[in-house]
Write a protein that holds these residues in place. Structure first.
Motif, PDB file in Angstrom:
ATOM      1  N   VAL A 142      44.694 -76.211  19.174  1.00 42.05           N
ATOM      2  CA  VAL A 142      45.112 -74.961  18.534  1.00 42.05           C
ATOM      3  C   VAL A 142      45.901 -74.090  19.514  1.00 42.05           C
ATOM      4  O   VAL A 142      46.953 -73.536  19.170  1.00 42.05           O
ATOM      5  N   VAL A 143      45.402 -73.976  20.752  1.00 38.04           N
ATOM      6  CA  VAL A 143      46.131 -73.211  21.769  1.00 38.04           C
ATOM      7  C   VAL A 143      47.535 -73.788  21.954  1.00 38.04           C
ATOM      8  O   VAL A 143      48.532 -73.054  22.008  1.00 38.04           O
ATOM      9  N   GLY A 144      47.618 -75.108  22.013  1.00 39.87           N
ATOM     10  CA  GLY A 144      48.913 -75.749  22.189  1.00 39.87           C
ATOM     11  C   GLY A 144      49.863 -75.503  21.035  1.00 39.87           C
ATOM     12  O   GLY A 144      51.042 -75.185  21.239  1.00 39.87           O
ATOM     13  N   VAL A 146      49.826 -73.047  18.897  1.00 36.99           N
ATOM     14  CA  VAL A 146      50.220 -71.632  18.890  1.00 36.99           C
ATOM     15  C   VAL A 146      51.339 -71.392  19.902  1.00 36.99           C
ATOM     16  O   VAL A 146      52.363 -70.776  19.587  1.00 36.99           O
ATOM     17  N   PHE A 147      51.157 -71.875  21.123  1.00 37.92           N
ATOM     18  CA  PHE A 147      52.193 -71.682  22.142  1.00 37.92           C
ATOM     19  C   PHE A 147      53.510 -72.329  21.718  1.00 37.92           C
ATOM     20  O   PHE A 147      54.586 -71.736  21.868  1.00 37.92           O
ATOM     21  N   GLU A 148      53.425 -73.542  21.187  1.00 43.40           N
ATOM     22  CA  GLU A 148      54.651 -74.265  20.841  1.00 43.40           C
ATOM     23  C   GLU A 148      55.361 -73.636  19.649  1.00 43.40           C
ATOM     24  O   GLU A 148      56.569 -73.365  19.704  1.00 43.40           O
ATOM     25  N   SER A 149      54.634 -73.383  18.578  1.00 47.48           N
ATOM     26  CA  SER A 149      55.270 -72.873  17.364  1.00 47.48           C
ATOM     27  C   SER A 149      55.705 -71.415  17.512  1.00 47.48           C
ATOM     28  O   SER A 149      56.809 -71.036  17.085  1.00 47.48           O
ATOM     29  N   VAL A 150      54.853 -70.587  18.118  1.00 42.99           N
ATOM     30  CA  VAL A 150      55.230 -69.181  18.322  1.00 42.99           C
ATOM     31  C   VAL A 150      56.384 -69.082  19.308  1.00 42.99           C
ATOM     32  O   VAL A 150      57.325 -68.299  19.117  1.00 42.99           O
ATOM     33  N   GLY A 151      56.327 -69.895  20.374  1.00 42.43           N
ATOM     34  CA  GLY A 151      57.430 -69.894  21.332  1.00 42.43           C
ATOM     35  C   GLY A 151      58.744 -70.292  20.680  1.00 42.43           C
ATOM     36  O   GLY A 151      59.788 -69.671  20.927  1.00 42.43           O
ATOM     37  N   ASP A 152      58.731 -71.320  19.833  1.00 43.49           N
ATOM     38  CA  ASP A 152      59.943 -71.740  19.122  1.00 43.49           C
ATOM     39  C   ASP A 152      60.453 -70.630  18.203  1.00 43.49           C
ATOM     40  O   ASP A 152      61.661 -70.365  18.132  1.00 43.49           O
ATOM     41  N   ALA A 153      59.530 -69.964  17.493  1.00 43.02           N
ATOM     42  CA  ALA A 153      59.934 -68.899  16.584  1.00 43.02           C
ATOM     43  C   ALA A 153      60.513 -67.708  17.347  1.00 43.02           C
ATOM     44  O   ALA A 153      61.509 -67.102  16.926  1.00 43.02           O
ATOM     45  N   GLN A 154      59.919 -67.365  18.474  1.00 43.82           N
ATOM     46  CA  GLN A 154      60.426 -66.259  19.277  1.00 43.82           C
ATOM     47  C   GLN A 154      61.809 -66.586  19.843  1.00 43.82           C
ATOM     48  O   GLN A 154      62.683 -65.711  19.892  1.00 43.82           O
ATOM     49  N   LEU A 155      62.017 -67.825  20.257  1.00 44.34           N
ATOM     50  CA  LEU A 155      63.324 -68.210  20.774  1.00 44.34           C
ATOM     51  C   LEU A 155      64.379 -68.167  19.676  1.00 44.34           C
ATOM     52  O   LEU A 155      65.512 -67.724  19.910  1.00 44.34           O
ATOM     53  N   ALA A 156      64.019 -68.605  18.469  1.00 43.05           N
ATOM     54  CA  ALA A 156      64.964 -68.558  17.350  1.00 43.05           C
ATOM     55  C   ALA A 156      65.336 -67.110  17.020  1.00 43.05           C
ATOM     56  O   ALA A 156      66.505 -66.807  16.742  1.00 43.05           O
ATOM     57  N   ALA A 157      64.349 -66.201  17.048  1.00 45.00           N
ATOM     58  CA  ALA A 157      64.625 -64.791  16.780  1.00 45.00           C
ATOM     59  C   ALA A 157      65.529 -64.206  17.856  1.00 45.00           C
ATOM     60  O   ALA A 157      66.435 -63.400  17.566  1.00 45.00           O
ATOM     61  N   TYR A 158      65.311 -64.599  19.098  1.00 42.30           N
ATOM     62  CA  TYR A 158      66.155 -64.132  20.208  1.00 42.30           C
ATOM     63  C   TYR A 158      67.600 -64.584  20.010  1.00 42.30           C
ATOM     64  O   TYR A 158      68.547 -63.802  20.177  1.00 42.30           O
ATOM     65  N   LYS A 159      67.791 -65.844  19.647  1.00 44.14           N
ATOM     66  CA  LYS A 159      69.148 -66.363  19.463  1.00 44.14           C
ATOM     67  C   LYS A 159      69.859 -65.694  18.291  1.00 44.14           C
ATOM     68  O   LYS A 159      71.091 -65.602  18.289  1.00 44.14           O
ATOM     69  N   ALA A 160      69.078 -65.236  17.313  1.00 43.77           N
ATOM     70  CA  ALA A 160      69.682 -64.574  16.144  1.00 43.77           C
ATOM     71  C   ALA A 160      69.952 -63.090  16.374  1.00 43.77           C
ATOM     72  O   ALA A 160      70.579 -62.440  15.533  1.00 43.77           O
ATOM     73  N   GLY A 183      52.740 -75.790  25.439  1.00 41.10           N
ATOM     74  CA  GLY A 183      51.994 -76.029  24.212  1.00 41.10           C
ATOM     75  C   GLY A 183      51.915 -77.500  23.869  1.00 41.10           C
ATOM     76  O   GLY A 183      50.857 -77.999  23.445  1.00 41.10           O
ATOM     77  N   ASP A 184      53.016 -78.223  24.066  1.00 44.06           N
ATOM     78  CA  ASP A 184      53.028 -79.661  23.792  1.00 44.06           C
ATOM     79  C   ASP A 184      52.003 -80.387  24.656  1.00 44.06           C
ATOM     80  O   ASP A 184      51.282 -81.278  24.190  1.00 44.06           O
ATOM     81  N   ALA A 185      51.929 -80.014  25.929  1.00 39.50           N
ATOM     82  CA  ALA A 185      50.952 -80.637  26.824  1.00 39.50           C
ATOM     83  C   ALA A 185      49.528 -80.345  26.356  1.00 39.50           C
ATOM     84  O   ALA A 185      48.669 -81.243  26.331  1.00 39.50           O
ATOM     85  N   CYS A 186      49.258 -79.097  25.959  1.00 39.43           N
ATOM     86  CA  CYS A 186      47.920 -78.743  25.469  1.00 39.43           C
ATOM     87  C   CYS A 186      47.561 -79.539  24.220  1.00 39.43           C
ATOM     88  O   CYS A 186      46.409 -79.969  24.060  1.00 39.43           O
ATOM     89  N   VAL A 187      48.521 -79.722  23.333  1.00 41.74           N
ATOM     90  CA  VAL A 187      48.275 -80.493  22.115  1.00 41.74           C
ATOM     91  C   VAL A 187      47.749 -81.881  22.458  1.00 41.74           C
ATOM     92  O   VAL A 187      46.744 -82.343  21.896  1.00 41.74           O
ATOM     93  N   TRP A 188      48.388 -82.550  23.414  1.00 37.78           N
ATOM     94  CA  TRP A 188      48.002 -83.934  23.693  1.00 37.78           C
ATOM     95  C   TRP A 188      46.768 -84.045  24.567  1.00 37.78           C
ATOM     96  O   TRP A 188      46.017 -85.022  24.460  1.00 37.78           O
ATOM     97  N   TRP A 189      46.497 -83.060  25.409  1.00 39.22           N
ATOM     98  CA  TRP A 189      45.204 -83.047  26.085  1.00 39.22           C
ATOM     99  C   TRP A 189      44.084 -82.772  25.086  1.00 39.22           C
ATOM    100  O   TRP A 189      42.992 -83.349  25.177  1.00 39.22           O
ATOM    101  N   GLY A 190      44.353 -81.916  24.101  1.00 39.52           N
ATOM    102  CA  GLY A 190      43.358 -81.657  23.062  1.00 39.52           C
ATOM    103  C   GLY A 190      43.083 -82.878  22.212  1.00 39.52           C
ATOM    104  O   GLY A 190      41.922 -83.182  21.888  1.00 39.52           O
TER     105      GLY A 190
END
Length: 255
Positions: A142-144, A146-160, A183-190
């Motif tokens: 879940v931590v992973g 959140v970091f991955e999806s929220v980070g992607d969404a924040q980057l998309a908002a920044y670019k827009a 986040g990707d690393a956390c996903v696979w350790w989880g």
């Protein structure tokens, strides 16, 4: 277990074969990034169907892999639509043609899919020894996500944002320069904790190299470090890098 391992190997090989054909047709090797999440989801599906380990855990792990993998593949597909070749792959190929791409990208990625998914396959073929560790793994997952999806969404908002600065340093990007890779690393350790490690010390130790290898690629081989070489050329990025960790997040420093 041998059936799960063998069929999963075939699935990974077929996924890369189809991707190589598509890549040659559209002239872009980076399409392999779209395949990554889908192929791992297919391996998790095969494992859940063919495995004979604890049933509820097999299907839970499938849900974890599919929720992560399909979101990631869709996100990358939208990001790549209408774009050219990824500079990382262009540098890796060094001007080589399709044969070089097969050797350096598609064969390697096919093997990586199978290897990274080893905890999923082993977990599907074994019974749960420690229920509590499954849920620890889900929490890390879940931590992973959140970091991955929220980070992607924040980057998309920044670019827009037409008034954006030269460097993205907002939100999670103030805590780490690569929240999506962390986040990707956390996903696979989880997933490793919830699948192989929760089956006992031996399955866990035998498969620990899978998430470790995934983390190595995310940090050094194809993820953060190669991207850093390009980003350091951007105005203001060196200053951002001096105050923000590259991978493992920490609270932002005060200016």
């Amino acid at each position: 277990m041998l059936t799960v391992l063998a069929v999963s190997f075939v699935v990974a090989a077929l996924a890369m074969t189809v991707t190589a054909v598509v890549s040659r047709r559209i002239g872009r090797v980076s399409v392999v990034d779209v395949t990554w999440g889908v192929a791992l989801t297919l391996v998790a599906l095969v494992s859940a169907v063919l495995g004979d380990g604890t049933a509820w855990r097999r299907w839970l792990v499938l849900v974890l892999v599919a929720a992560w993998g399909l979101r990631l593949s869709w996100h990358i597909f939208l990001r790549q639509r209408g774009a050219g070749e990824d500079p990382r792959y262009a540098a890796l190929l060094g001007g080589g043609g399709f044969v070089v791409a097969v050797r350096k990208v598609f064969l390697l990625q096919g093997a990586a899919i199978w290897f990274v998914a080893l905890p999923v396959m082993v977990g599907a073929a074994t019974d749960v020894a420690w229920d509590w560790l499954v849920w620890v793994g889900v929490a890390v997952w879940v931590v992973g996500v959140v970091f991955e999806s929220v980070g992607d969404a924040q980057l998309a908002a920044y670019k827009a944002d037409p008034d954006r600065g030269p460097v993205m340093d907002r939100g999670l990007w103030a805590w780490t320069r690569h929240p999506n890779y962390f986040g990707d690393a956390c996903v696979w350790w989880g997933i490793w904790l919830a699948s192989a490690m929760a089956s006992g010390w031996l399955p866990g130790l035998l498969t620990a190299m899978a998430p470790a290898t995934m983390t190595y690629f995310l940090v050094w081989a194809t993820g953060a470090r190669p991207l850093e070489r390009t980003m350091m050329q951007r105005p203001g990025y060196a200053e951002y890098a001096a105050r923000t960790p590259m991978f493992v997040p920490r609270p932002p420093r005060r200016p």
